[in-house]
Design a protein around this motif. Structure first.
Motif, short mmCIF file in Angstrom:
data_model
loop_
_atom_site.label_atom_id
_atom_site.label_comp_id
_atom_site.label_asym_id
_atom_site.label_seq_id
_atom_site.Cartn_x
_atom_site.Cartn_y
_atom_site.Cartn_z
N SER A 71 131.26 1.69 42.70
CA SER A 71 129.93 1.50 43.27
C SER A 71 129.13 2.80 43.26
O SER A 71 128.08 2.89 43.88
N ALA A 72 129.61 3.79 42.52
CA ALA A 72 128.90 5.03 42.26
C ALA A 72 129.68 5.83 41.22
O ALA A 72 130.87 5.59 41.03
N VAL A 73 129.00 6.74 40.56
CA VAL A 73 129.64 7.64 39.60
C VAL A 73 129.39 9.07 40.05
O VAL A 73 128.26 9.42 40.40
N VAL A 74 130.43 9.88 40.04
CA VAL A 74 130.33 11.29 40.39
C VAL A 74 130.94 12.08 39.25
O VAL A 74 132.10 11.85 38.88
N ALA A 75 130.18 13.01 38.69
CA ALA A 75 130.70 13.89 37.64
C ALA A 75 131.02 15.25 38.25
O ALA A 75 130.14 15.92 38.79
N LEU A 76 132.29 15.64 38.16
CA LEU A 76 132.72 16.97 38.55
C LEU A 76 132.59 17.88 37.32
O LEU A 76 132.35 17.39 36.22
N PRO A 77 132.74 19.18 37.47
CA PRO A 77 132.71 20.04 36.29
C PRO A 77 133.71 19.54 35.24
O PRO A 77 134.86 19.24 35.56
N GLY A 78 133.26 19.43 34.00
CA GLY A 78 134.10 18.93 32.93
C GLY A 78 133.47 19.16 31.58
O GLY A 78 132.49 19.88 31.44
N GLY A 79 134.02 18.47 30.58
CA GLY A 79 133.58 18.65 29.20
C GLY A 79 132.99 17.39 28.61
O GLY A 79 132.32 16.61 29.29
N PHE A 80 133.28 17.16 27.32
CA PHE A 80 132.68 16.05 26.59
C PHE A 80 132.94 14.69 27.24
O PHE A 80 132.04 13.87 27.35
N GLY A 81 134.19 14.45 27.64
CA GLY A 81 134.52 13.16 28.24
C GLY A 81 133.73 12.92 29.51
O GLY A 81 133.21 11.81 29.75
N THR A 82 133.60 13.94 30.33
CA THR A 82 132.83 13.83 31.57
C THR A 82 131.38 13.51 31.27
O THR A 82 130.79 12.61 31.88
N LEU A 83 130.79 14.25 30.35
CA LEU A 83 129.39 14.02 30.00
C LEU A 83 129.19 12.64 29.39
O LEU A 83 128.20 11.96 29.69
N ARG A 96 118.96 -0.81 33.74
CA ARG A 96 119.21 -1.73 34.85
C ARG A 96 120.43 -2.62 34.62
O ARG A 96 120.49 -3.75 35.07
N ARG A 97 121.41 -2.04 33.92
CA ARG A 97 122.67 -2.75 33.67
C ARG A 97 123.78 -2.22 34.59
O ARG A 97 124.86 -2.77 34.62
N TYR A 98 123.51 -1.13 35.29
CA TYR A 98 124.43 -0.57 36.27
C TYR A 98 123.61 -0.26 37.51
O TYR A 98 122.67 0.55 37.45
N GLN A 99 123.91 -0.92 38.59
CA GLN A 99 123.09 -0.86 39.80
C GLN A 99 123.69 0.06 40.86
O GLN A 99 123.76 -0.31 42.03
N ALA A 100 124.16 1.22 40.49
CA ALA A 100 124.78 2.12 41.44
C ALA A 100 124.33 3.55 41.18
O ALA A 100 123.90 3.88 40.08
N PRO A 101 124.43 4.41 42.19
CA PRO A 101 123.98 5.78 42.03
C PRO A 101 124.92 6.62 41.15
O PRO A 101 126.10 6.34 41.07
N CYS A 102 124.33 7.64 40.54
CA CYS A 102 125.07 8.58 39.71
C CYS A 102 124.84 9.98 40.27
O CYS A 102 123.71 10.36 40.55
N GLY A 103 125.93 10.73 40.40
CA GLY A 103 125.82 12.06 40.97
C GLY A 103 126.48 13.12 40.12
O GLY A 103 127.44 12.86 39.41
N LEU A 104 125.95 14.32 40.22
CA LEU A 104 126.46 15.47 39.50
C LEU A 104 126.82 16.54 40.53
O LEU A 104 125.96 17.00 41.28
N VAL A 137 121.89 15.38 42.34
CA VAL A 137 122.60 16.64 42.09
C VAL A 137 122.80 17.36 43.42
O VAL A 137 121.88 17.43 44.24
N ALA A 138 124.00 17.87 43.63
CA ALA A 138 124.29 18.66 44.82
C ALA A 138 125.36 19.68 44.50
O ALA A 138 126.13 19.52 43.55
N GLU A 139 125.41 20.74 45.31
CA GLU A 139 126.37 21.82 45.09
C GLU A 139 127.66 21.65 45.87
O GLU A 139 128.64 22.34 45.58
#
Length: 165
Positions: A71-83, A96-104, A137-139
């Motif tokens: 129900s959300a995506v969070v990307a931690l520091p990473g490489g190609f797969g993460t991106l 509008r095919r994924y109805q959830a928040p994405c975070g970096l 985006v957050a630190e």
């Protein structure tokens, strides 16, 4: 994540940052769902101690399953797969095919140059402002989770986050 009742969904590896995060979540009593491929299983990088482990045939099916479960995506520091995983989720959100928040998670300014690039793409008219706004985006993990929870459509006890590094 455990204190907030968030289930971790990730690529199912026992190695690297995500393997350590999975171990930590389970040590604290949390649930962890892994989604790997048969190819990765044969290379013995799949985590065998997860709450649940799904095995997909292809990387595309793997990403689709992780998004389906989260129900959300969070990307931690990473490489190609993460991106790849982050931008697929953002692209689907844009369509509008994924109805959830994405975070970096921009720990130690890891993603500063990517953020500059995305703002540049917006300034050049290649990325719409409303689409750039799909990315929180957050630190710190706490701040990012707080922001993602503002977006969440599901009740607090039904949150499952797909985390990638």
């Amino acid at each position: 994540m455990v204190e907030r009742g968030i289930t971790l969904v990730y690529g199912g590896s026992k190695v690297g940052l995500m393997g350590k995060l999975a171990d930590r979540v389970m040590t604290k009593g949390g649930d962890v769902i892994g989604v790997t491929t048969q190819h990765l299983m044969s290379h013995e990088v799949a985590h065998s101690g997860l709450t649940t482990l799904h095995v997909a045939d292809t990387m595309h099916e793997r990403k689709a399953k992780m998004l389906e479960l989260s129900s959300a995506v969070v990307a931690l520091p990473g490489g190609f797969g993460t991106l790849d995983e982050l931008f697929e989720a953002l692209t689907l959100a844009q369509l509008r095919r994924y109805q959830a928040p994405c975070g970096l998670l921009n720990t130690d300014h890891y993603y500063d140059q990517l953020i500059i690039f995305l703002r540049h793409a917006e300034q050049q008219g290649l990325l719409a402002a409303q689409n750039l706004a799909l990315l929180e985006v957050a630190e710190t993990p706490e701040t990012l989770l707080d922001r993602l929870e503002l977006y969440a459509q599901k009740p607090a006890d039904d949150k499952i986050y797909f985390v990638t590094n």
